[in-house]
Design a protein around this motif. Structure first.
Motif, PDB file in Angstrom:
ATOM      1  N   LEU A   1       0.827  -1.203   0.000  1.00  0.00           N
ATOM      2  CA  LEU A   1       0.000   0.000   0.000  1.00  0.00           C
ATOM      3  C   LEU A   1       0.864   1.256   0.000  1.00  0.00           C
ATOM      4  CD1 LEU A   1      -2.817  -1.103   2.462  1.00  0.00           C
ATOM      5  CD2 LEU A   1      -2.857  -1.053  -0.052  1.00  0.00           C
ATOM      6  N   GLU A   2       2.172   1.061   0.032  1.00  0.00           N
ATOM      7  CA  GLU A   2       3.097   2.200   0.030  1.00  0.00           C
ATOM      8  C   GLU A   2       4.273   1.939  -0.907  1.00  0.00           C
ATOM      9  OE1 GLU A   2       5.489   1.041   4.089  1.00  0.00           O
ATOM     10  OE2 GLU A   2       3.495   1.896   4.285  1.00  0.00           O
ATOM     11  N   ILE A   3       4.971   2.997  -1.237  1.00  0.00           N
ATOM     12  CA  ILE A   3       6.201   2.867  -2.013  1.00  0.00           C
ATOM     13  C   ILE A   3       7.285   2.405  -1.052  1.00  0.00           C
ATOM     14  CG2 ILE A   3       7.955   4.113  -3.340  1.00  0.00           C
ATOM     15  CD1 ILE A   3       5.684   5.974  -4.308  1.00  0.00           C
ATOM     16  N   VAL A   4       7.998   1.339  -1.435  1.00  0.00           N
ATOM     17  CA  VAL A   4       9.024   0.765  -0.560  1.00  0.00           C
ATOM     18  C   VAL A   4      10.378   0.864  -1.267  1.00  0.00           C
ATOM     19  CG1 VAL A   4       9.736  -1.251   0.770  1.00  0.00           C
ATOM     20  CG2 VAL A   4       7.294  -0.835   0.379  1.00  0.00           C
ATOM     21  N   GLU A   5      11.033   2.001  -1.096  1.00  0.00           N
ATOM     22  CA  GLU A   5      12.345   2.204  -1.711  1.00  0.00           C
ATOM     23  C   GLU A   5      13.438   1.474  -0.958  1.00  0.00           C
ATOM     24  OE1 GLU A   5      13.441   6.195  -2.855  1.00  0.00           O
ATOM     25  OE2 GLU A   5      11.329   6.725  -3.166  1.00  0.00           O
ATOM     26  N   LYS A   6      13.270   1.358   0.359  1.00  0.00           N
ATOM     27  CA  LYS A   6      14.264   0.688   1.204  1.00  0.00           C
ATOM     28  C   LYS A   6      13.595  -0.471   1.936  1.00  0.00           C
ATOM     29  CE  LYS A   6      17.253   4.696   1.962  1.00  0.00           C
ATOM     30  NZ  LYS A   6      17.923   4.527   0.748  1.00  0.00           N
ATOM     31  N   PRO A   7      13.624  -1.666   1.334  1.00  0.00           N
ATOM     32  CA  PRO A   7      13.004  -2.827   1.976  1.00  0.00           C
ATOM     33  C   PRO A   7      13.578  -3.088   3.370  1.00  0.00           C
ATOM     34  CG  PRO A   7      13.601  -3.332  -0.280  1.00  0.00           C
ATOM     35  CD  PRO A   7      14.225  -2.010   0.051  1.00  0.00           C
ATOM     36  N   GLN A   8      12.720  -3.583   4.245  1.00  0.00           N
ATOM     37  CA  GLN A   8      13.112  -3.897   5.609  1.00  0.00           C
ATOM     38  C   GLN A   8      12.603  -5.282   5.991  1.00  0.00           C
ATOM     39  OE1 GLN A   8      11.173  -0.844   7.892  1.00  0.00           O
ATOM     40  NE2 GLN A   8      12.700   0.708   7.407  1.00  0.00           N
ATOM     41  N   ILE A   9      13.287  -5.871   6.957  1.00  0.00           N
ATOM     42  CA  ILE A   9      12.820  -7.117   7.546  1.00  0.00           C
ATOM     43  C   ILE A   9      11.872  -6.714   8.666  1.00  0.00           C
ATOM     44  CG2 ILE A   9      13.466  -9.263   8.700  1.00  0.00           C
ATOM     45  CD1 ILE A   9      14.662  -8.932   5.835  1.00  0.00           C
ATOM     46  N   ARG A  10      10.590  -7.014   8.490  1.00  0.00           N
ATOM     47  CA  ARG A  10       9.597  -6.638   9.497  1.00  0.00           C
ATOM     48  C   ARG A  10       8.962  -7.894  10.082  1.00  0.00           C
ATOM     49  NH1 ARG A  10       6.191  -1.737   6.720  1.00  0.00           N
ATOM     50  NH2 ARG A  10       7.880  -0.232   6.675  1.00  0.00           N
ATOM     51  N   LEU A  11       8.748  -7.852  11.377  1.00  0.00           N
ATOM     52  CA  LEU A  11       8.035  -8.951  12.015  1.00  0.00           C
ATOM     53  C   LEU A  11       6.580  -8.878  11.592  1.00  0.00           C
ATOM     54  CD1 LEU A  11       9.553  -8.921  15.611  1.00  0.00           C
ATOM     55  CD2 LEU A  11      10.094 -10.438  13.704  1.00  0.00           C
ATOM     56  N   SER A  12       5.986 -10.021  11.349  1.00  0.00           N
ATOM     57  CA  SER A  12       4.605 -10.078  10.915  1.00  0.00           C
ATOM     58  C   SER A  12       3.703 -10.360  12.111  1.00  0.00           C
ATOM     59  CB  SER A  12       4.451 -11.193   9.869  1.00  0.00           C
ATOM     60  OG  SER A  12       3.099 -11.301   9.509  1.00  0.00           O
ATOM     61  N   ASN A  13       2.447  -9.944  11.988  1.00  0.00           N
ATOM     62  CA  ASN A  13       1.485 -10.247  13.041  1.00  0.00           C
ATOM     63  C   ASN A  13       0.773 -11.579  12.782  1.00  0.00           C
ATOM     64  OD1 ASN A  13      -0.021  -9.485  10.846  1.00  0.00           O
ATOM     65  ND2 ASN A  13      -1.210  -7.914  11.907  1.00  0.00           N
ATOM     66  N   ARG A  14       1.258 -12.307  11.780  1.00  0.00           N
ATOM     67  CA  ARG A  14       0.704 -13.630  11.462  1.00  0.00           C
ATOM     68  C   ARG A  14       1.826 -14.520  10.953  1.00  0.00           C
ATOM     69  NH1 ARG A  14      -0.657 -13.659   5.676  1.00  0.00           N
ATOM     70  NH2 ARG A  14      -0.096 -11.640   4.865  1.00  0.00           N
ATOM     71  N   THR A  15       1.560 -15.821  10.936  1.00  0.00           N
ATOM     72  CA  THR A  15       2.583 -16.744  10.432  1.00  0.00           C
ATOM     73  C   THR A  15       2.530 -16.753   8.909  1.00  0.00           C
ATOM     74  OG1 THR A  15       1.020 -18.580  10.666  1.00  0.00           O
ATOM     75  CG2 THR A  15       2.560 -18.203  12.493  1.00  0.00           C
ATOM     76  N   LEU A  16       3.696 -16.841   8.278  1.00  0.00           N
ATOM     77  CA  LEU A  16       3.815 -16.786   6.824  1.00  0.00           C
ATOM     78  C   LEU A  16       4.544 -18.018   6.307  1.00  0.00           C
ATOM     79  CD1 LEU A  16       4.878 -13.032   6.681  1.00  0.00           C
ATOM     80  CD2 LEU A  16       2.618 -13.965   6.159  1.00  0.00           C
ATOM     81  N   ASP A  17       4.410 -18.297   5.012  1.00  0.00           N
ATOM     82  CA  ASP A  17       4.970 -19.506   4.398  1.00  0.00           C
ATOM     83  C   ASP A  17       6.445 -19.738   4.702  1.00  0.00           C
ATOM     84  OD1 ASP A  17       2.503 -19.841   3.252  1.00  0.00           O
ATOM     85  OD2 ASP A  17       3.147 -19.435   1.202  1.00  0.00           O
ATOM     86  N   TYR A  18       7.244 -18.689   4.581  1.00  0.00           N
ATOM     87  CA  TYR A  18       8.694 -18.843   4.703  1.00  0.00           C
ATOM     88  C   TYR A  18       9.268 -18.097   5.902  1.00  0.00           C
ATOM     89  CZ  TYR A  18       8.466 -20.608  -0.133  1.00  0.00           C
ATOM     90  OH  TYR A  18       8.191 -21.312  -1.277  1.00  0.00           O
ATOM     91  N   GLY A  19       8.413 -17.595   6.774  1.00  0.00           N
ATOM     92  CA  GLY A  19       8.878 -16.873   7.947  1.00  0.00           C
ATOM     93  C   GLY A  19       8.850 -15.374   7.741  1.00  0.00           C
ATOM     94  N   THR A  20       9.456 -14.649   8.669  1.00  0.00           N
ATOM     95  CA  THR A  20       9.458 -13.193   8.588  1.00  0.00           C
ATOM     96  C   THR A  20      10.469 -12.717   7.548  1.00  0.00           C
ATOM     97  OG1 THR A  20      11.107 -13.024  10.329  1.00  0.00           O
ATOM     98  CG2 THR A  20       8.799 -12.895  11.010  1.00  0.00           C
TER      99      THR A  20
END
Length: 166
Positions: free
Chosen positions: A8-27
């Motif tokens: 939903l935003e422009i992401v010029e500098k990607p970051q490792i963010r903790l998720s509030n849910r479990t994801l396929d390959y982790g955070t």
């Protein structure tokens, strides 16, 4: 290699963010080689209140795959299934890969996973079922060490499309 990230935003500098849910390959920072997949993600997240999002486009230095600790799943296998299930069902599960690359579990895949979790499919039946699906890929940047190999190119705006209700 061109990679896409729907947001939903422009992401010029990607970051490792903790998720509030479990994801396929982790955070981490998820990307795909499918522009269409990234666009679909944005369209699912937009609404009348949040009426636009972005497909962020990056160049990935593929030689990084040799420099970083990576795992690459080419198709649904028992190893892939175990890895995804560990990430999705155990919030304390952790792995030390810098990059994880493989199939993405979409809504149809989640339904098949539910059958497996409910004991209606065994592991081999689930893998056979998944191999009949046309799966897109995802590439997870799991560590800070992996992010410098990703270069932001541009962001393409995606506008909210009101669904027709009949």
């Amino acid at each position: 290699m061109k990679l896409y990230h729907g947001s939903l935003e422009i992401v010029e500098k990607p970051q490792i963010r903790l998720s509030n849910r479990t994801l396929d390959y982790g955070t981490g920072f998820y990307t795909t080689t499918s522009k269409e997949q990234a666009e679909l993600w944005v369209k699912r997240k937009t609404s009348e209140k949040i009426n636009k999002g972005f497909v962020n486009v990056y160049e990935f230095e593929q030689s990084a795959m040799k420099k970083l600790k990576t795992i690459h799943f080419t198709e649904p296998t028992e190893e892939w299934l175990d890895f995804v299930m560990a990430n999705r069902t155990n919030k304390d599960y952790s792995h030390d890969y810098d990059i994880v690359y493989g199939p993405v579990a979409n809504d149809r895949v989640y339904a098949a996973f539910a059958l497996y979790e409910g004991g209606l499919l065994n592991k081999q039946e689930l893998i056979l079922e998944l191999k009949t699906y046309l799966l897109v890929d995802q590439l997870l940047f799991h560590t800070e060490h992996s992010l410098p190999y990703l270069t932001f190119l541009e962001a393409k705006e995606v506008l909210y499309e009101q669904k027709n209700h009949k």
